[in-house]
Write an enzyme that holds these catalytic residues in place. Structure first.
Site, short mmCIF file in Angstrom:
data_model
loop_
_atom_site.label_atom_id
_atom_site.label_comp_id
_atom_site.label_asym_id
_atom_site.label_seq_id
_atom_site.Cartn_x
_atom_site.Cartn_y
_atom_site.Cartn_z
CB THR A 208 12.69 10.03 11.30
OG1 THR A 208 11.42 10.26 11.81
CG2 THR A 208 13.25 8.72 11.80
CG ASP A 239 7.73 4.30 13.53
OD1 ASP A 239 7.74 5.61 13.58
OD2 ASP A 239 8.47 3.83 12.47
CB THR A 259 12.34 6.99 8.25
OG1 THR A 259 11.40 8.23 8.15
CG2 THR A 259 12.73 6.49 7.13
N1 ASP Z 1 8.47 7.43 11.88
C1 ASP Z 1 8.15 8.49 12.50
C2 ASP Z 1 7.11 8.73 13.56
O1 ASP Z 1 6.02 8.44 13.15
C3 ASP Z 1 8.30 9.72 11.41
C4 ASP Z 1 9.20 9.81 10.32
O2 ASP Z 1 9.70 8.71 10.11
O3 ASP Z 1 9.24 10.52 9.47
O4 ASP Z 1 7.22 9.38 14.37
#
Ligand code: ASP
Length: 341
Positions: A208, A239, A259
């Protein structure tokens, strides 16, 4: 010199002035804050032994390209919100990162992308969730903020809105990459084997991207964009598109991009929790981020945040093994990947 230092200097000048000659406070010395930008390219199980020198160099190059794009805006006196958008755009186009081209696959073999952006000047915000056809979800989020009366669009309506704004649209297969397909296959296989299922979450979710910035007017902004989590259920929203969870910006207080395991970041309301602690409890952005991530950890989640305060102080806080990250200002740029450098 930071805004905070400048404010302190201005206060000292006023105080000294009061002892000597009267100071015309109606005509204060204009303060010129310094611009500063921080980015992340995802947090997760990123260990030195798992990255070759070439892979590490490629990630560093990707981070540097993103920072250069954001810094070019800020150096010219552009706004923080334009800078965070400019910084995340090249990462959306870089298959190394889990955003735009290179986004992970959902369990059904498609890609559903989430993004959000927030302007600290007026706390205006825009976001899209579950888009499948807009090439650059961050541009769609920006269009929602600037060109609609709403904050968030989801699914087919979000893609239709993006198209109506003249944004580049692509077939969903545009987001396919071999590496992410292998991730999906490995994960689906692991899910059928209960003994390895436990280990999958943190290991299969990173990339992300996000940015936070302060511009030379002292304005803050934040942006986050992602493909979500490998093998997520179709329709699942993380999120990243949620203002207050992964993204938040309020001038004079803080800006955050997160993230991590989105479900936990939503439940804690990580980005808003951090900014509220800074605003109401007077904590530094680093302290506030530690508390919010402590709550994420106590619920069983992991991940990280990049934070910047109203004076331009940047911090990186994460409870995962690593986080792709970097910061740039007029003083220079740095990047880092692993937990202990
Ligand atoms: N936060 C992101 C999600 O849950 C994934 C990530 O940040 O790696 O979609």
């Amino acid at each position: 010199m930071t805004l905070k230092t400048l404010s302190a200097l201005a206060a000292a000048t006023l105080f000294l002035g009061a002892c000597a000659t009267p100071v015309d406070v109606s005509d204060p010395v204009p303060l010129q804050p310094e611009w500063h930008l921080a980015i992340h390219g995802g947090a997760g199980v990123i260990l030195r032994e798992n990255l070759t020198d070439e892979q590490e160099a490629a990630y560093v190059a990707g981070l540097n390209e993103a920072m250069a794009a954001g810094a070019a805006v800020l150096r010219e006196g552009g706004s923080a919100v334009d800078a965070v958008q400019a910084a995340v755009l090249p990462m959306e186009n870089n298959p190394l990162f889990n955003a735009g081209y290179g986004a992970v696959f959902a369990a059904n073999g498609t890609h559903e992308l989430d993004a959000s952006i927030m302007d600290g000047r007026d706390r205006n915000a825009g976001s899209v969730a579950g888009v499948m056809h807009v090439k650059n979800p961050i541009l769609a989020a920006r269009a929602v903020m600037d060109k609609s009366e709403h904050v968030m669009f989801a699914g087919a309506g979000a893609d239709a809105f993006a198209e109506s704004q003249g944004l580049d649209m692509v077939d969903n297969t545009y987001f396919d990459t071999e590496r992410r397909r292998k991730d999906l296959e490995r994960l689906l296989e692991a899910r059928s084997d209960k003994s390895v299922a436990e280990r999958r979450t943190a290991a299969d979710r990173f990339g992300t991207v996000g940015a936070v910035a302060i511009d030379s007017q002292g304005n803050l902004a934040a942006a986050t964009t992602t493909g979500g989590m490998t093998a997520k259920a179709p329709g699942r929203v993380g999120d990243a598109p949620l203002v207050g969870a992964a993204t938040y910006a309020e001038n004079g207080v803080c800006a955050v991009s997160a993230t991590g395991h989105g479900e936990y970041f939503i439940r804690v309301g990580v980005a808003k929790t951090i900014c509220d602690r800074v605003k109401l409890a007077g904590e530094s952005v680093g302290e506030a981020a530690q508390v919010a991530l402590g709550e994420v950890a106590s619920l069983g989640g992991d991940g990280g945040v990049i934070v910047i305060d109203g004076a331009g102080n940047v911090d990186f806080v994460f409870n995962s093994a690593g986080m792709y990250r970097g910061e740039i200002s007029a003083d220079g740029a740095t990047t880092a990947i692993f937990g202990v450098e």
